[in-house]
Design an enzyme around this catalytic site. Sequence first.
Site, short mmCIF file in Angstrom:
data_model
loop_
_atom_site.label_atom_id
_atom_site.label_comp_id
_atom_site.label_asym_id
_atom_site.label_seq_id
_atom_site.Cartn_x
_atom_site.Cartn_y
_atom_site.Cartn_z
N ASP A 212 0.84 -1.21 0.00
CA ASP A 212 0.00 0.00 0.00
C ASP A 212 0.87 1.26 0.00
O ASP A 212 0.62 2.20 -0.76
CB ASP A 212 -0.92 -0.02 1.23
CG ASP A 212 -1.79 1.23 1.30
OD1 ASP A 212 -2.77 1.31 0.54
OD2 ASP A 212 -1.47 2.12 2.10
N LYS A 216 1.30 4.34 -2.92
CA LYS A 216 1.25 5.79 -2.64
C LYS A 216 2.56 6.47 -3.05
O LYS A 216 2.54 7.58 -3.60
CB LYS A 216 0.96 6.01 -1.15
CG LYS A 216 -0.44 5.54 -0.75
CD LYS A 216 -0.55 5.41 0.75
CE LYS A 216 -1.96 5.03 1.18
NZ LYS A 216 -2.03 4.60 2.57
N1 HSE Z 1 -4.82 1.06 4.57
C1 HSE Z 1 -4.41 2.39 4.35
C2 HSE Z 1 -3.54 2.86 5.48
C3 HSE Z 1 -5.61 3.29 4.22
O1 HSE Z 1 -3.52 2.21 6.53
O2 HSE Z 1 -2.83 3.86 5.33
C4 HSE Z 1 -5.27 4.71 3.83
O3 HSE Z 1 -4.80 4.77 2.53
#
Ligand code: HSE
Length: 447
Positions: A212, A216
């Site tokens: 994740d 980003k």
């Molecule tokens: N799962 C992601 C986090 C959600 O914990 O940052 C926000 O993008």
Amino acid sequence: MLQFNKFESGKVKAVKIGLLGFGTVGGGTLTVLQRNMEEISRRAGREIKVVAIAVNDLGKKRDIDTGGIELTDRMLDIVNNPDIQVIVELIGGGDDVFNAVMQSLEKGKHVVTANKALIASHGNAIFRKASEKGLMVGFESAVAGGIPIIKLIREGLSANQIEWFVGIINGTCNYILSQMADRQREFDDVLEEAQELGYAEADPSFDVGGVDAAHKLTILASIAFGVPLRFESVYIQGIEHIQKIDIEYADELGFRMKHLGISRRTGDGLELRVHPALIPKQNLIASVSGVMNAVLIQADAVGQSMFYGPGAGSEPTASAVVADLIDVVRAFTTDPQNRVPHLAFQADSLIDLPVLDIGLIETSYYLRMQAVNRPGVLAAISSIFGENEISIDSILQKGHGQPDELVTVILMTQNTREKNLMKAVEKVEALDSVEGKIVWIRVERLP
Ligand code: HSE
Ligand code: NDP
């Protein structure tokens, strides 16, 4: 108030929205739109009205009032509805979602999405299609939750050459590491809580495995440096292997353990990496705890600036989704050629810089090993580091230990190339006087 009456009296038609997904972020989005309807309409110049919502399970009990809104489990019904002008995609992941977004653009609908996996992996194709059709795709909520970091870099810092940025960009990882450090809690226990709080991805291994944050980082690097989205080139390491003992030793040595996304423009190429790292406690970003995110940016004109706020959760993320919606509505009638480019730089001006191999990055390291308590052992270890052009900052034996017993040795290095460190680790692990694998963690001293 006069202005709002104008929207209510129907002189200006409401913009019709279709929500795909009604979970943590979708629910927050409808709640914020309903609660702040008047202010939002005054800002957007039109009323923004959700007319249809797609969910997976129509039978699920919902706490939010959806009176007057059509609910369906067929998202393509919403995509194909000619009355709907903007699609807000809040489902996450999946080829089905990519197809729904492409189809929405094909049908002439603007898109807002919180889906970083979608933008990082398919953004180049999505933005190409949107530009062909003169449409907008908003993705503010995809990075750092409620912090308007996309707008900040894309617009607020557009005068600058960005040199590097470092971000705490996964709320779940930061929540877990903070709770392990401050409350001595166990990893699995805190992860479960982060899931209950709605912070984690549907598959939480995306959070703790670093994927994740890599999604980003891909997006941020693209808008910071004007490069195409290159998710496949990001070096990814998660926090699953982090042990409480290293968080404790780091604390004693004056460091906090954080999961970071780092990108830097160097003479040899672009660094694109996400991994856990130790940061000196006196650095501002080290004090970013819990679900909070922060992005520290070094740029040539403004210098260093840091942006801080909630990185996940229902309404903080909805705040960014709705801001995108307002931007889309405001820009309905503007010339598509004169809108802010999706990736900050004009599409034909993106430059595909080479991405630096992780072995070539330069940073310092924390190492923990089990070594025999015997004269000459530390000297042998030090000499291997020296042979590999690594200067040792400090070396520390924990406890006294009996002769020939195993003791814990902590070693901090100065800056070196990662490939040198890897060679030294392999050789030290091969010594008879060192047992097991060495734990090594990067240390980012952040100028
Ligand atoms: N799962 C992601 C986090 C959600 O914990 O940052 C926000 O993008
Ligand atoms: P949730 O799991 O809470 O919600 C997902 C929603 O999608 C649910 O309403 C679900 O339906 C619906 N859904 C799933 N499959 C389908 C389908 N095939 N057709 C129609 N609807 C479907 O996820 P989140 O709200 O947490 O996340 C949504 C997106 O936002 C993801 O891309 C995530 O990465 C991103 N995001 C999340 C943040 C957060 O803090 N949670 C922060 C920033 C971004 P049902 O309700 O029936 O199960």
